[in-house]
Design a protein around this motif. Structure first.
Motif, short mmCIF file in Angstrom:
data_model
loop_
_atom_site.label_atom_id
_atom_site.label_comp_id
_atom_site.label_asym_id
_atom_site.label_seq_id
_atom_site.Cartn_x
_atom_site.Cartn_y
_atom_site.Cartn_z
N ARG A 80 -0.05 8.36 -4.47
CA ARG A 80 0.17 7.45 -3.39
C ARG A 80 1.80 6.93 -3.39
NH1 ARG A 80 -3.33 1.97 -3.85
NH2 ARG A 80 -1.54 1.37 -3.05
N ARG A 105 -5.12 -2.91 -4.18
CA ARG A 105 -3.69 -2.38 -4.54
C ARG A 105 -3.43 -1.87 -5.97
NH1 ARG A 105 -4.71 -6.07 -0.96
NH2 ARG A 105 -3.44 -6.39 0.95
N ALA A 146 -2.20 6.17 0.93
CA ALA A 146 -2.98 4.94 0.27
C ALA A 146 -4.46 5.39 0.26
CB ALA A 146 -3.02 3.66 0.89
N PHE A 165 0.71 -1.11 0.02
CA PHE A 165 0.06 -0.05 -0.02
C PHE A 165 0.93 1.19 0.14
CE2 PHE A 165 -3.05 -3.09 1.56
CZ PHE A 165 -4.25 -2.79 0.68
#
Length: 461
Positions: free
Chosen positions: A458, A71, A327, A28
């Motif tokens: 992210r 993911r 994330a 993550f």
């Protein structure tokens, strides 16, 4: 920026650091792909987490698809189908008992051979209750071989079948050998069922005798899942399904195999308690304790204390330690980040229980409830359902965690829900206002998409 544990590991870390280590280990802390997602991306995710748990509940979609979406974002589900049940070189996974019923990378196959061999050696004759013939003995817990993982329905069913139909397992295997890939019904000589259902974990099992025999053959490695019809297993001889190179690879001895499974569990979790390392692949307490001690001795694991937690944890000494995690993901109840509920509570201060086996009147947050990860915190939970008739992703309830920024959480959650709806080929997201986050989420979903969408990087700083 991020660092890696180097040199002498710390003796004590903060819970925030432990949480970021756990998130990075599970993938993550990595950015989602910006272009087309292909099989290489899926392999990277599965190799990192080590296992995808299977479950039959399909109110949203099958659970094994969701950790990959969490993911990678949207990806073609048929890619995972091909990796799990495709033919030839496309197959990269196999089914076995990993963390419950699981999809595992083919390279893990030699690491579970010791379980199969233990099942092959098991002798059912004589292992029965003296008081109730055909039932497991009252000292089941101490006389059963811990190396064998099998559902209770199989253990109970095989105990009965050994007495009532002692030749059935061989007969069923002969039918699979002769006829090729078959469903349980096609392997049954007479369609006969067990004498009654058995309760296990809130489910009711009422399998045909041939199904019980097939599941035992599955435990021994004689048959495996060739494909699935819907979610029904289609069985075939293992040598007709898996590549010869995998089947002929040398199998490590049980001690070495267990050590490697603990190593995979440690790498996948980053930091974990003894129990969390043990249950990742359902090892016994004694097996895990011995293998963990060996990895501590070699320097691959280090004991650390986490501020505020009573239990000491084991740190994978090559773990990544990102300074920040950005994330955004909806997590399946069977996601390896949260399947240990105590871990979710200790690292994320998030009390979570699966509700699909709870009577409706006793449910707190809904039926199929997914935690929402934002940054490095679990900030909300939503009860989701895919309504194919309406072509809608239904948010039947939405609850925020104490202290979250309601509008920001709702805006980010709305974007993740839209992405999920697109991935599931649903035309819209419909939000009930049930739950304290429901009204804000309803407003966020009603806004034009560009108004709520934010740049969401992210990648770790």
């Amino acid at each position: 920026m991020e660092s890696q544990v180097r040199g002498r590991p710390p003796e004590q870390i903060t819970v925030e650091t432990a949480r970021r280590i756990a998130l990075a280990a599970q993938g993550f802390a990595d950015p989602r792909p910006s272009g087309r997602v292909d099989a290489r991306h899926l392999r990277r995710v599965i190799d990192r987490v080590g296992v995808l748990q299977l479950d039959s509940v399909n109110v949203l979609c099958r659970s094994h698809y969701l950790p990959v979406f969490a993911r990678l974002g949207p990806y073609p589900q048929d890619l995972l189908d091909q990796m799990a049940w495709g033919s030839g070189r496309r197959r990269a996974l196999f089914e076995y008992w990993g963390h419950a019923a699981s999809l595992l990378p083919l390279q893990t196959y030699p690491l579970v051979r010791w379980r199969m061999e233990a099942a092959q050696r098991w002798v059912w004759d004589g292992w029965t209750s003296a008081r109730v013939p055909g039932r497991p003995p009252p000292d089941y817990a101490t006389t059963w071989d811990d190396d064998i993982i099998a559902p209770w329905a199989v253990i109970e069913g095989m105990t009965r079948l050994t007495l009532e139909r002692p030749g059935l397992v061989h007969e069923v295997l002969d039918r699979v050998t002769a006829h090729g890939a078959v469903a349980a019904g096609a392997a049954s000589p007479d369609g006969r069922r067990s004498s009654g259902p058995t309760a296990e974990g809130g489910r009711m099992w009422n399998w045909q005798d041939a199904k019980i025999a097939l599941e035992w053959l599955f435990c021994t490695g004689a048959v495996t899942t060739a494909t699935r019809n819907g979610f029904e297993r289609i069985y075939d001889r293992t040598e007709r399904v898996l590549p010869a190179a995998v089947l002929n690879a040398p199998a490590p001895n049980p001690t070495d195999a267990q050590r490697e499974l603990v190593r995979i569990a440690a790498r996948a979790q980053g930091i974990a308690t003894e129990k969390q390392l043990r249950t990742y692949f359902d090892l016994s307490r004694d097996q895990a304790k011995a293998r963990i001690a060996e990895l501590v001795e070699t320097g691959e694991l280090a004991l650390v204390r986490v501020d505020g937690l009573a239990q000491r944890m084991y740190l994978w000494t090559e773990a990544r330690v990102p300074r920040r995690v950005t994330a955004r993901a909806l997590l399946s109840p069977f996601d390896s980040l949260i399947w240990d509920r105590d871990r979710a509570l200790r690292l994320f201060d998030f009390h979570y229980r699966i509700s699909i086996y709870t009577p409706a009147a006793k449910r707190t947050h809904g039926y199929y409830v997914l935690p929402f990860l934002l940054g490095d915190r679990l900030v909300a939970r939503v009860d989701l359902k895919a309504d194919r008739q309406q072509s809608a992703l239904l948010v039947q309830a939405a609850f925020g965690e104490p202290g979250v920024r309601e509008d920001e959480t709702a805006a980010e959650l709305a974007e993740e829900l839209r992405a999920m709806a697109d991935w599931l080929t649903l035309d819209r997201v419909l939000v009930s206002e049930r739950g304290d986050l429901g009204p804000a989420l309803s407003r966020a979903i009603s806004m034009p998409r560009g108004r709520t969408e934010k740049a969401h990087d992210r990648s770790p700083e």
